[in-house]
Design a protein around this motif. Structure first.
Motif, PDB file in Angstrom:
ATOM      1  N   LYS A 158       0.837  -1.203   0.000  1.00  0.00           N
ATOM      2  CA  LYS A 158       0.000   0.000   0.000  1.00  0.00           C
ATOM      3  C   LYS A 158       0.877   1.261   0.000  1.00  0.00           C
ATOM      4  O   LYS A 158       0.587   2.233  -0.708  1.00  0.00           O
ATOM      5  CB  LYS A 158      -0.926  -0.013   1.221  1.00  0.00           C
ATOM      6  CG  LYS A 158      -2.267   0.657   0.959  1.00  0.00           C
ATOM      7  CD  LYS A 158      -3.235   0.416   2.110  1.00  0.00           C
ATOM      8  CE  LYS A 158      -3.132   1.523   3.130  1.00  0.00           C
ATOM      9  NZ  LYS A 158      -3.921   1.267   4.332  1.00  0.00           N
ATOM     10  N   ASP A 161       2.309   1.803  -3.419  1.00  0.00           N
ATOM     11  CA  ASP A 161       1.306   2.349  -4.328  1.00  0.00           C
ATOM     12  C   ASP A 161       1.106   3.837  -4.069  1.00  0.00           C
ATOM     13  O   ASP A 161       1.079   4.645  -4.995  1.00  0.00           O
ATOM     14  CB  ASP A 161      -0.026   1.601  -4.144  1.00  0.00           C
ATOM     15  CG  ASP A 161       0.089   0.148  -4.593  1.00  0.00           C
ATOM     16  OD1 ASP A 161       1.038  -0.157  -5.345  1.00  0.00           O
ATOM     17  OD2 ASP A 161      -0.748  -0.677  -4.180  1.00  0.00           O
ATOM     18  N   SER A 285      -1.142  -5.631   3.383  1.00  0.00           N
ATOM     19  CA  SER A 285      -0.797  -6.381   2.186  1.00  0.00           C
ATOM     20  C   SER A 285       0.699  -6.225   1.933  1.00  0.00           C
ATOM     21  O   SER A 285       1.183  -5.119   1.691  1.00  0.00           O
ATOM     22  CB  SER A 285      -1.619  -5.841   1.011  1.00  0.00           C
ATOM     23  OG  SER A 285      -1.072  -6.299  -0.195  1.00  0.00           O
TER      24      SER A 285
END
Lengths: 422, 310
Positions: A158, A161, A285
């Motif tokens: 995350k 990203d 994640s």
């Protein structure tokens, strides 16, 4: 090196609390038929798994009863040595690989070389090279591999990203790694975390860097320091660039907060092993990748071993250890604990598929074992002192108190003194 | 006391019946023997053993070799030893007076008749009964340079961020702050007990003579607190020279040895380097230093409390 996974203090408290019980516990076995006391530092799922296996063994071998006793992880060497003085040494004890050199000279420590060579069913070469090296000192085998691990790059997808940074690739260079860490650093957020307490935890990550740059810790024959080299300079410089110049590194003072910070999205990447994967929150994640590379992508293993300390129990303890570390039994243990396989042949067993399905993150670490873990820490009696000297040098650079050059030169001179025997 | 009793008996010429005396002796020894045994076994024996150990070259597990005074010579030449001694001295010089100076006003306040005083007294005492490990974890978190509440508060107040336990220059002082917090309750209780032992009629007499509250404290209570202060001085000094646990659970002697005090150095030598003789020698030297410091302090305290005799 099995890390206490953020539970170092809990382990300490429990360890102290159990010390009294332990002392009485291991003394009580004298009257029974054949009690094999087995000290370990397993907690939670690992403790359950080892208890179950010991129960299974005991049911099949009423004359060789194994009694698992929780001792401790971080202080297990000190406790074992204390047990030598009291004369109540455990039959078997789990030991950090880095403790081996402190134990080889002892009367209680059993040389297993002839047992290993004399039992073809052990299939010694099936153990991963790092595991074998961890159990061997000056050509003699003193232990049976208990755990083999290594470092990989674990990252929070995350955060990557959000920062618009591409996920780490197996071919990542140090420059890729450094610039990613810098981009991932922001308000109360760090690209990377490094344990900077100056202990072996600090040192072994540096060893990986040193090997990646093509360097080594000691020269041929372990007679002199070899890390004050261009490779050593580059490794130290990377730490200085990231920790001091970019300030993209969270320096963990040894209380293992880095994992909590990874969980709360404050740290984007960590160099850690499979033992930490189980502690990552469900909601996070994450991905696992090889460590970044310079000349190589070398990783470092901190293999741990089971050692035998009781000559009288040797014949009874040996079959148990052989059984416990056989491919089929160890894979069952690993399936419950998330440990990596100890033996290459475990990868060929039918149950290996379900193991990988359960621990997908372990794939990279196992591939690491197959190709990136080629060197091992030297198992010499001077190693603990060398580790202290190097740990202090790395710490000084991380804290910006010393430049890489002088830090390396001073540490190398000190290590040379230690190796010269003064 | 025995010295005053015996001559009196001798003067009377009465010879105590032998059997009865023996019986009394046996009963006496019977009563004290459990304590003597325990203290001997777990107190004196290790002390003597470590004294003997300090003349050995030993890794603590295999039989050692006699090394004479080599370990003491090594200790004197070891720059790390001197560094550690200097840190222990700095720590003690800060920790002991700070604890006492902070404890006294708190004890005075807790000696007042105020609502809920038991609650306040308990609150002051809680840090003392909190385990060192818990204290260490809490302070590690409070003082975390990046994410700790203390630095967050400093930032809110527009003050610069500090490194605390992670800064080689500050770690020892952070340790002082943490241990003062931990020991304050102990010093307060001692002072409180001493304050409550001040006879009420003395204070009453002072008040009748027109002495104000502040002067009564200065000239009546404070002198009577001298023995308590003396005790605290000795006790806190001994404990601060033996500082170990707090270091072990917070900084592990770091960063860059900034908190490697004498006993932590000893621990490193004994259980990391496995140089038992050297570690025992450090222990023996520390014992002598503590003995000397304590004797000086006791002598000074006795002089300060000499009004008792007068």
């Amino acid at each position: 090196m099995r890390q206490p996974s953020g539970r170092r203090f809990t382990a300490l408290v429990t360890g102290v609390a159990l010390a009294a019980g332990l002392a009485s516990g291991c003394g009580s076995g004298s009257g029974a038929a054949k009690k094999i006391t087995f000290w370990h530092g397993y907690t939670d799922a690992q403790a359950t798994a080892i208890g179950r296996l010991a129960g299974e063994w005991n049911a099949a071998h009423p004359k060789q009863q194994v009694q698992p006793v929780f001792s401790n992880n971080d202080n297990t060497l000190q406790k074992t040595l204390a047990s030598f003085v009291s004369g109540k040494a455990p039959s078997i004890a789990y030991q950090y690989g880095s403790s081996l050199s402190a134990l080889t000279g002892r009367r209680q420590t059993q040389d297993l070389t002839s047992l290993v060579n004399g039992s073809p069913d052990v299939n010694w070469n099936d153990f991963f090279p790092a595991a074998r090296q961890g159990a061997t000192a000056s050509g003699k085998i003193y232990g049976v591999p208990a755990l083999v691990d290594n470092l990989g790059l674990v990252y929070n997808k995350k955060l990557f990203d959000a920062a618009g940074v591409g996920y780490p690739k197996p071919t990542w260079t140090w420059d890729d790694f450094r610039s990613a860490a810098k981009k991932l650093t922001g308000d109360k957020r760090y690209g990377w975390a490094y344990v900077s307490d100056g202990t072996e935890d600090t040192v072994w990550r540096f060893l990986a860097l040193l090997w990646q740059a093509g360097g080594d810790l000691l020269g041929a024959g372990d007679k002199e320091a070899a890390f004050d080299s261009p490779a050593g300079q580059q490794a130290m410089q990377l730490l200085a660039d990231m920790a001091v110049t970019d300030k993209s590194v969270y320096l963990d003072a040894g209380d293992q907060q880095y994992l909590n910070l990874f969980n709360s999205g404050r740290v984007a990447m960590m160099w850690t092993g499979p033992w930490d994967l189980g502690q990552i929150n469900k909601g996070v994640s994450y991905g696992v990748q090889y460590l970044p590379g310079k000349v190589t992508h070398a990783s470092v293993s901190g293999p741990d071993i089971y050692m035998i300390f009781d000559r009288k129990a040797k014949d009874a303890a040996w079959p148990f250890l052989k059984w416990l570390t056989s491919a089929e039994v160890h894979l069952r243990f690993a399936e419950q604990t998330g440990d990596l396989p100890l033996r290459a042949s475990e990868q060929k067993l039918p149950a290996y598929k379900s193991y990988l399905a359960k621990y997908p993150g372990n794939k990279v670490f196992i591939d690491n074992l197959n190709q990136n873990v080629t060197k091992a820490r030297p198992n010499i009696p001077e190693y603990p002192r060398i580790s202290q000297v190097l740990g202090t040098a790395v710490q000084a650079v991380l804290l910006g108190k010393k430049k890489p050059g002088p830090a390396l030169a001073e540490a190398a001179a000190e290590v040379d003194r230690i190796l010269a025997g003064s | 006391m025995a010295a005053t009793v015996l001559p009196a008996r001798a003067a009377k010429g009465g010879r105590p019946r032998r059997s009865r005396r023996l019986g009394e002796h046996l009963a006496g020894w019977g009563f004290v023997s459990p304590a003597v045994l325990l203290i001997g076994l777990f107190g004196m024996l290790p002390v003597l053993w470590s004294f003997w150990l300090s003349f050995q070259e030993t890794d603590l597990t295999s039989p050692g070799e006699f090394a004479g005074g080599a370990k003491y010579a090594e200790l004197v030449r070891d720059p790390l030893m001197w560094e550690a001694a200097r840190r222990s001295a700095v720590y003690t010089v800060l920790f002991v007076p700070l604890t006492m100076v902070l404890a006294l006003p708190i004890a005075v306040m807790l000696n007042q008749r105020i609502r809920g005083v038991t609650l306040y007294r308990m609150a002051v005492f809680v840090p003392l009964v909190t385990s060192t490990v818990a204290t260490g974890i809490i302070f590690n978190w409070l003082l975390n340079p990046q994410f700790g509440p203390v630095n967050a508060a400093l930032a809110k107040a527009g003050l610069p961020q500090q490194g605390f336990f992670q800064s080689p220059g500050q770690a020892l002082f952070a340790l002082v702050a943490m241990t003062v917090w931990g020991w304050l309750g102990f010093a307060v209780i001692i002072y409180l007990a001493a304050l409550q032992a001040v006879p009420a009629d003395l204070m009453e007499a002072a008040a009748l003579d027109g002495c104000g509250r502040l002067r009564a404290f200065r000239h009546v209570e404070l002198p009577l607190l001298a023995p308590a202060s003396g005790f605290l001085l000795v006790w806190l000094t001994i404990n601060s020279l033996q500082l170990f646990d707090e270091v072990y659970v917070t900084t592990k002697g770091g960063p860059l040895r900034a908190t490697t005090v004498v006993v932590y150095h000893l621990y490193n030598k004994a259980f990391v380097d496995f140089d038992g003789g050297y570690a025992a020698a450090v222990g023996c030297v520390l014992f002598l230093v503590i003995l000397a410091v304590t004797l000086v302090q006791l002598a000074l305290t006795r002089r300060a409390s000499s009004y008792e005799v007068r």
